[in-house]
Design a protein around this motif. Structure first.
Motif: not given
Length: 143
Positions: A26-52
């Motif tokens: 579900d996550f990968t399909a939603a990311a693809a609709r935003e023209n992002l790979t799953a890895s790119q979207a996971k990176t955004l998710t991690v960064l929601r917790r704060g800078p890294a």
């Protein structure tokens, strides 16, 4: 619990595997609709917790540092993240989520219809129980 048959660890792991597979699909399909790979979207998710730092991102996402550089380069090109010097060590660059990046991950989550439907089927008590159990099992800080 009396009246409930014992559920083995293997059974739990199997159901967890199926659940995570559905979630990540579900996550990968939603990311693809935003023209992002799953890895790119996971990176955004991690960064929601704060800078890294890049090294921390690579460790968190279990990928090679050079691969992480490419992911961040592509996200930065779309203005979803930015690099800035670490306050503690100016030689280290932290990756920071931009407002556009935050909006993008919000959109991805909003478009995870299968996951949302499953969670919405739970009543308040079941949701609280699931939240508590996941926090205990994976020892994460829950907000």
């Amino acid at each position: 619990m009396p009246g409930h048959p014992r559920v083995g660890t293997g059974q739990l792991m199997e159901l967890l595997s199926v659940s995570l597979g559905a979630y990540y699909g579900d996550f990968t399909a939603a990311a693809a609709r935003e023209n992002l790979t799953a890895s790119q979207a996971k990176t955004l998710t991690v960064l929601r917790r704060g800078p890294a730092a890049m090294r921390v991102l690579a460790e968190t996402l279990a990928c090679d540092a050079s691969n992480m550089t490419g992911i961040v380069d592509r996200l930065e090109k779309r203005s979803l993240v930015r690099r800035e010097p670490s306050p503690g060590d100016r030689r280290v660059k932290n990756v920071v989520l931009t407002p556009e990046g935050e909006q993008t991950i919000d959109t991805i989550r909003a478009n995870m219809h299968t996951t949302t439907a499953g969670l919405d089927a739970l009543d308040d008590e079941d949701r609280a129980t699931l939240h508590a159990l996941l926090g205990r099992v994976f020892a994460t800080k829950q907000d």
